[in-house]
Design a protein around this motif. Structure first.
Motif, PDB file in Angstrom:
ATOM      1  N   GLU A 125      46.587  42.988  35.801  1.00  0.00           N
ATOM      2  CA  GLU A 125      47.106  43.420  37.097  1.00  0.00           C
ATOM      3  C   GLU A 125      45.984  43.889  38.020  1.00  0.00           C
ATOM      4  O   GLU A 125      46.044  43.668  39.245  1.00  0.00           O
ATOM      5  N   LEU A 126      44.966  44.546  37.448  1.00  0.00           N
ATOM      6  CA  LEU A 126      43.823  44.968  38.266  1.00  0.00           C
ATOM      7  C   LEU A 126      43.073  43.756  38.814  1.00  0.00           C
ATOM      8  O   LEU A 126      42.671  43.746  39.986  1.00  0.00           O
ATOM      9  N   ILE A 127      42.860  42.762  37.959  1.00  0.00           N
ATOM     10  CA  ILE A 127      42.200  41.532  38.426  1.00  0.00           C
ATOM     11  C   ILE A 127      43.029  40.892  39.533  1.00  0.00           C
ATOM     12  O   ILE A 127      42.501  40.445  40.560  1.00  0.00           O
ATOM     13  N   ASP A 128      44.336  40.861  39.349  1.00  0.00           N
ATOM     14  CA  ASP A 128      45.227  40.289  40.352  1.00  0.00           C
ATOM     15  C   ASP A 128      45.150  41.065  41.670  1.00  0.00           C
ATOM     16  O   ASP A 128      45.158  40.480  42.760  1.00  0.00           O
ATOM     17  N   ALA A 129      45.044  42.408  41.566  1.00  0.00           N
ATOM     18  CA  ALA A 129      44.925  43.227  42.778  1.00  0.00           C
ATOM     19  C   ALA A 129      43.644  42.900  43.526  1.00  0.00           C
ATOM     20  O   ALA A 129      43.628  42.837  44.767  1.00  0.00           O
ATOM     21  N   ALA A 130      42.558  42.672  42.771  1.00  0.00           N
ATOM     22  CA  ALA A 130      41.292  42.316  43.405  1.00  0.00           C
ATOM     23  C   ALA A 130      41.394  40.964  44.102  1.00  0.00           C
ATOM     24  O   ALA A 130      40.886  40.785  45.216  1.00  0.00           O
ATOM     25  N   VAL A 131      42.046  40.015  43.451  1.00  0.00           N
ATOM     26  CA  VAL A 131      42.237  38.696  44.066  1.00  0.00           C
ATOM     27  C   VAL A 131      43.056  38.829  45.342  1.00  0.00           C
ATOM     28  O   VAL A 131      42.746  38.216  46.378  1.00  0.00           O
ATOM     29  N   ALA A 132      44.087  39.649  45.289  1.00  0.00           N
ATOM     30  CA  ALA A 132      44.945  39.832  46.458  1.00  0.00           C
ATOM     31  C   ALA A 132      44.198  40.453  47.625  1.00  0.00           C
ATOM     32  O   ALA A 132      44.534  40.203  48.791  1.00  0.00           O
ATOM     33  N   ARG A 133      43.158  41.253  47.331  1.00  0.00           N
ATOM     34  CA  ARG A 133      42.361  41.871  48.397  1.00  0.00           C
ATOM     35  C   ARG A 133      41.214  40.979  48.843  1.00  0.00           C
ATOM     36  O   ARG A 133      40.378  41.400  49.632  1.00  0.00           O
ATOM     37  N   GLY A 134      41.171  39.754  48.341  1.00  0.00           N
ATOM     38  CA  GLY A 134      40.192  38.792  48.826  1.00  0.00           C
ATOM     39  C   GLY A 134      38.909  38.702  48.030  1.00  0.00           C
ATOM     40  O   GLY A 134      37.939  38.068  48.481  1.00  0.00           O
TER      41      GLY A 134
END
Length: 287
Positions: free
Chosen positions: A62-71
């Motif tokens: 989920e943290l990796i996904d959050a980073a992806v979502a922030r660009g």
């Protein structure tokens, strides 16, 4: 050391409870994630509070996904201190569909060389696993290694470092991540070698020094750089195994002030140990 602005994300902890996990997002769209923030052993109160079979890395995904979502385009995942031995399967589930990682450089910074399946025996007991549970974890990692070969044509079974964080490193490698020594990531970021070249003496250390301290961890990495630069180096540690065979001298707080004093007043113990270590050099006129 790696910089970046502080961020937080509400993610799933290793045993399913929500946790606020910190991470960083820097210039050049580089994200830095510490898996222990989401899936660490400390979050469950250590080995005594852990469920070594049930703990998973979903929150790290989920943290990796959050980073992806922030660009983020370049993501460094620092692994260690985990509660998990799930082979990264939880993180992979959180990242579905994994095609979202296409075009993103994923780097796993790890400080051990343990291969994937061996993570059960090497790290499982530290996370509260009984001998019977270690065997179950080993079998699970074997099945996952086969699954990763079948699904992504990546053989993590013998990959150096793939067992880091209970196999999380191998799971991310199956998705295309590069595994690199964490020491190298940080040393490059802070230009450590250049700083050592300008030094007269290098002092390094950690809580407990043993043979593994010289195999990819900070102490060994610093000593190697100092040797390359021709700069003398010493190790100041809390304690050490008695059978160390290293060229650099190792000085321990326990030897100098005793174990109780080392725990009661660590700062003073470090100062006293450093004085003992540096005394001969200073008497010889080295500054």
């Amino acid at each position: 050391a790696l910089g970046g602005a502080n961020r937080t994300a509400l993610v799933t902890g290793p045993l399913g409870d929500p946790v606020q996990a910190g991470w960083r997002l820097g210039r050049g769209r580089t994200a830095v994630i510490e898996m222990a923030q989401a899936s660490g052993l400390a979050l469950v109160g250590g080995a005594a509070g852990n469920d070594p079979l049930g703990a998973d890395t979903y929150g790290t995904g989920e943290l990796i996904d959050a980073a992806v979502a922030r660009g983020a385009q370049h993501i460094i995942v620092a692994v260690g201190g985990s509660a998990t031995t799930d082979g990264g399967w939880g993180a992979i589930q959180a990242l579905q569909p994994v095609q979202r990682l296409r075009g993103i450089e994923l780097v796993v910074a790890c400080d051990v060389r343990t291969p994937f399946v061996d993570a059960a025996a090497v790290f499982g007991p530290q996370k509260g696993a009984s001998p019977a549970q270690v065997e179950l974890l080993r079998r699970r990692l074997e099945r996952l290694a086969q699954l990763y070969r079948d699904e992504w044509d990546v053989d993590v079974a013998t990959m150096i470092g793939s067992g880091a964080a209970g196999g999380l490193a191998g799971g991310l490698a199956a998705l295309g991540a590069r595994l690199v020594p964490g020491f190298e990531v940080v040393a490059d970021a802070v230009q450590l070698y250049e700083q050592i070249e300008r030094a007269d003496l290098v002092v390094t250390g950690e809580g407990f020094v043993d043979a593994s301290s010289f195999e990819g961890k900070v102490v060994g990495g610093v000593l190697d750089l100092a040797a390359d630069a021709g700069v003398p180096a010493i190790v100041v540690a809390g304690d050490a195994t008695a059978d160390l065979d290293r060229s650099a001298p190792v000085h321990t707080l326990v030897d100098v002030v005793g174990q109780q004093a080392a725990f009661d007043n660590t700062i003073s113990a470090i100062a006293a140990t450093a004085n003992v270590a540096l005394g001969p050099m200073l008497r010889e006129g080295r500054q």
